[in-house]
Motif scaffolding. Structure first.
Motif, PDB file in Angstrom:
ATOM      1  N   ASN A 120       0.860  -1.176   0.000  1.00  0.00           N
ATOM      2  CA  ASN A 120       0.000   0.000   0.000  1.00  0.00           C
ATOM      3  C   ASN A 120       0.899   1.230   0.000  1.00  0.00           C
ATOM      4  N   SER A 121       0.331   2.378  -0.251  1.00  0.00           N
ATOM      5  CA  SER A 121       1.115   3.607  -0.299  1.00  0.00           C
ATOM      6  C   SER A 121       0.199   4.796  -0.120  1.00  0.00           C
ATOM      7  N   CYS A 122       0.780   5.927   0.243  1.00  0.00           N
ATOM      8  CA  CYS A 122      -0.050   7.123   0.392  1.00  0.00           C
ATOM      9  C   CYS A 122       0.798   8.381   0.343  1.00  0.00           C
ATOM     10  N   GLY A 126       1.611  14.972   7.131  1.00  0.00           N
ATOM     11  CA  GLY A 126       2.203  15.206   8.439  1.00  0.00           C
ATOM     12  C   GLY A 126       1.258  14.876   9.567  1.00  0.00           C
ATOM     13  N   ARG A 127      -0.001  14.586   9.207  1.00  0.00           N
ATOM     14  CA  ARG A 127      -0.991  14.178  10.212  1.00  0.00           C
ATOM     15  C   ARG A 127      -1.959  13.132   9.665  1.00  0.00           C
ATOM     16  N   GLN A 128      -2.444  13.348   8.451  1.00  0.00           N
ATOM     17  CA  GLN A 128      -3.423  12.444   7.864  1.00  0.00           C
ATOM     18  C   GLN A 128      -3.048  12.094   6.427  1.00  0.00           C
ATOM     19  N   ILE A 129      -3.676  11.057   5.904  1.00  0.00           N
ATOM     20  CA  ILE A 129      -3.468  10.637   4.516  1.00  0.00           C
ATOM     21  C   ILE A 129      -4.257  11.561   3.592  1.00  0.00           C
ATOM     22  N   GLN A 130      -3.584  12.110   2.592  1.00  0.00           N
ATOM     23  CA  GLN A 130      -4.221  13.009   1.641  1.00  0.00           C
ATOM     24  C   GLN A 130      -4.601  12.313   0.342  1.00  0.00           C
ATOM     25  N   SER A 131      -3.834  11.290  -0.027  1.00  0.00           N
ATOM     26  CA  SER A 131      -4.096  10.595  -1.282  1.00  0.00           C
ATOM     27  C   SER A 131      -3.620   9.153  -1.172  1.00  0.00           C
ATOM     28  N   ASN A 132      -4.390   8.244  -1.781  1.00  0.00           N
ATOM     29  CA  ASN A 132      -4.056   6.823  -1.719  1.00  0.00           C
ATOM     30  C   ASN A 132      -4.455   6.137  -3.018  1.00  0.00           C
ATOM     31  N   VAL A 133      -3.478   5.572  -3.707  1.00  0.00           N
ATOM     32  CA  VAL A 133      -3.773   4.739  -4.872  1.00  0.00           C
ATOM     33  C   VAL A 133      -4.230   3.379  -4.349  1.00  0.00           C
ATOM     34  N   PRO A 134      -5.431   2.906  -4.678  1.00  0.00           N
ATOM     35  CA  PRO A 134      -5.918   1.656  -4.093  1.00  0.00           C
ATOM     36  C   PRO A 134      -5.021   0.476  -4.457  1.00  0.00           C
ATOM     37  N   ASP A 142      -1.432  -5.112  -5.520  1.00  0.00           N
ATOM     38  CA  ASP A 142      -0.396  -5.380  -4.510  1.00  0.00           C
ATOM     39  C   ASP A 142       0.999  -5.472  -5.107  1.00  0.00           C
ATOM     40  N   GLU A 143       1.242  -4.688  -6.163  1.00  0.00           N
ATOM     41  CA  GLU A 143       2.579  -4.673  -6.750  1.00  0.00           C
ATOM     42  C   GLU A 143       3.609  -4.330  -5.676  1.00  0.00           C
ATOM     43  N   GLY A 144       4.781  -4.936  -5.758  1.00  0.00           N
ATOM     44  CA  GLY A 144       5.848  -4.678  -4.801  1.00  0.00           C
ATOM     45  C   GLY A 144       5.786  -5.528  -3.548  1.00  0.00           C
ATOM     46  N   SER A 145       4.695  -6.230  -3.344  1.00  0.00           N
ATOM     47  CA  SER A 145       4.503  -7.006  -2.121  1.00  0.00           C
ATOM     48  C   SER A 145       5.155  -8.385  -2.189  1.00  0.00           C
ATOM     49  N   GLU A 217      11.785  -6.185 -10.973  1.00  0.00           N
ATOM     50  CA  GLU A 217      10.555  -6.108 -11.774  1.00  0.00           C
ATOM     51  C   GLU A 217       9.347  -5.845 -10.878  1.00  0.00           C
ATOM     52  N   ASN A 218       9.323  -6.507  -9.741  1.00  0.00           N
ATOM     53  CA  ASN A 218       8.225  -6.332  -8.789  1.00  0.00           C
ATOM     54  C   ASN A 218       8.174  -4.895  -8.273  1.00  0.00           C
ATOM     55  N   PHE A 219       9.322  -4.344  -7.929  1.00  0.00           N
ATOM     56  CA  PHE A 219       9.374  -2.968  -7.426  1.00  0.00           C
ATOM     57  C   PHE A 219       9.085  -1.952  -8.528  1.00  0.00           C
ATOM     58  N   ARG A 220       9.499  -2.248  -9.750  1.00  0.00           N
ATOM     59  CA  ARG A 220       9.211  -1.312 -10.849  1.00  0.00           C
ATOM     60  C   ARG A 220       7.708  -1.187 -11.067  1.00  0.00           C
ATOM     61  N   ALA A 221       7.010  -2.312 -10.964  1.00  0.00           N
ATOM     62  CA  ALA A 221       5.553  -2.262 -11.101  1.00  0.00           C
ATOM     63  C   ALA A 221       4.940  -1.439  -9.980  1.00  0.00           C
ATOM     64  N   PHE A 222       5.504  -1.540  -8.779  1.00  0.00           N
ATOM     65  CA  PHE A 222       5.007  -0.770  -7.635  1.00  0.00           C
ATOM     66  C   PHE A 222       5.172   0.725  -7.881  1.00  0.00           C
ATOM     67  N   PHE A 223       6.329   1.125  -8.362  1.00  0.00           N
ATOM     68  CA  PHE A 223       6.568   2.541  -8.618  1.00  0.00           C
ATOM     69  C   PHE A 223       5.710   3.054  -9.769  1.00  0.00           C
ATOM     70  N   SER A 224       5.682   2.335 -10.863  1.00  0.00           N
ATOM     71  CA  SER A 224       4.992   2.837 -12.047  1.00  0.00           C
ATOM     72  C   SER A 224       3.489   2.906 -11.850  1.00  0.00           C
ATOM     73  N   ARG A 225       2.918   1.980 -11.063  1.00  0.00           N
ATOM     74  CA  ARG A 225       1.463   1.926 -10.918  1.00  0.00           C
ATOM     75  C   ARG A 225       0.948   2.582  -9.638  1.00  0.00           C
ATOM     76  N   ASN A 226       1.846   2.955  -8.761  1.00  0.00           N
ATOM     77  CA  ASN A 226       1.418   3.537  -7.493  1.00  0.00           C
ATOM     78  C   ASN A 226       2.139   4.838  -7.159  1.00  0.00           C
ATOM     79  N   ILE A 227       3.461   4.786  -7.046  1.00  0.00           N
ATOM     80  CA  ILE A 227       4.221   5.904  -6.493  1.00  0.00           C
ATOM     81  C   ILE A 227       4.253   7.120  -7.423  1.00  0.00           C
ATOM     82  N   LEU A 228       4.287   6.896  -8.710  1.00  0.00           N
ATOM     83  CA  LEU A 228       4.355   8.032  -9.629  1.00  0.00           C
ATOM     84  C   LEU A 228       3.156   8.964  -9.494  1.00  0.00           C
ATOM     85  N   ALA A 229       2.044   8.439  -9.001  1.00  0.00           N
ATOM     86  CA  ALA A 229       0.838   9.262  -8.844  1.00  0.00           C
ATOM     87  C   ALA A 229       1.016  10.358  -7.798  1.00  0.00           C
TER      88      ALA A 229
END
Length: 282
Positions: A120-122, A126-134, A142-145, A217-229
């Motif tokens: 998961n990622s968000c 500094g206090r609450q989650i502002q954005s979350n890619v499901p 669950d890329e990267g897991s 490869e697993n981590f690249r999918a995590f970054f490209s589909r989640n973190i870049l957002a």
């Protein structure tokens, strides 16, 4: 005293945070996992009474529970079970993702990640989650897991994309044949845990280039589909919690660099950092 919990579907770790003692010296109490999405109030209450309360021998003023599945109605079910067992305490129930963000970033804004059995990622302010890619779970996401890594590994091994010796090593060390793997994945419960449980094998043999590349490869999918957002011009650092982030930190750092990010903090577990956060709040 504040009772902090970090909970997943497999296990829950509890720690009593005392502002006058070193958090690092605190004893962790372990119970079975509590996921209010899949458990009734009665089941949760039974776990608390049998496994937790006998190990808590001092008054608790506050309970802060961070767990998988703690959203909407399920979180209220968890909170009510805690109120029954700790009637004199204030109760806070939050998602494991918010717990990860607080543990990793404290009161700083940034990108926080969970990389364990699931992912998961968000974007955290500094206090609450502002954005979350499901994350979508281990079947759809669950890329990267660990579960994703296990799936990628088995796919590559059985489709002949890894050296033949890898399959022999796998069968010798894990004692699993092809039919046994199919049985575990498709006909037995908790396929995600089984798949994630293959991560130690991958780690032991990550000196084999083709196996190491699967981790990347697993981590690249995590970054490209989640973190870049979440990326902005002034936010290019990430932090991560979880066993996959911890044991494959070198790979995670490499892939982060490929995407123009810097990997900051990595924690195997968020529990003690969450306790420190709670003490600072008091």
């Amino acid at each position: 005293m504040t009772l902090i919990a970090d909970s997943g579907s497999t296990k829950t770790d509890w720690l009593i945070a005392d502002a006058f003692e070193k958090i690092s010296d605190s004893i962790v109490i372990k119970t079975q996992g509590i996921n209010p999405v899949h458990m009734s109030a009665e089941t949760i209450d039974d776990i608390l009474r049998r496994e937790l309360l006998p190990n808590v021998n001092i008054p608790i003023a506050r309970v802060a529970f961070f767990g998988a599945g703690c959203t909407a109605g399920a979180a209220e079910r968890m909170a009510e079970a805690l109120r029954v067992n700790f009637p004199d305490a204030s109760i806070e129930v939050q998602t494991d993702l918010l717990g990860a963000a607080r543990a990793l970033l404290g009161k700083r804004a940034g990108i926080a990640c969970i990389l364990g059995t699931g992912s998961n990622s968000c974007l955290y302010d500094g206090r609450q989650i502002q954005s979350n890619v499901p994350p979508l779970g281990y079947i759809l996401g669950d890329e990267g897991s660990g579960a994703s890594l296990g799936r990628i590994f088995l796919n590559a091994m059985y489709k002949g994309l890894l050296p033949d010796r890898v399959r022999k090593l796998f069968e010798d060390e894990e004692g699993l044949s092809y039919p046994a793997v199919i049985e575990r994945v498709y006909r037995q419960p908790s396929a995600n845990r089984f798949l994630a449980g293959l991560s130690p094998f991958v780690s032991r043999h990550s000196d084999i280039p083709e196996v190491n590349e699967l981790v990347n490869e697993n981590f690249r999918a995590f970054f490209s589909r989640n973190i870049l957002a979440y990326r902005t011009a002034d936010l290019q650092t990430i932090s991560a919690v979880g066993s996959i982030a911890f044991f494959f930190e070198k790979n995670l750092r490499q892939v982060a660099g490929e995407f123009g990010f810097t990997l900051d903090k990595v924690l195997r577990s968020p529990l003690r950092a969450l306790a420190e956060y709670a003490v600072e709040e008091e």
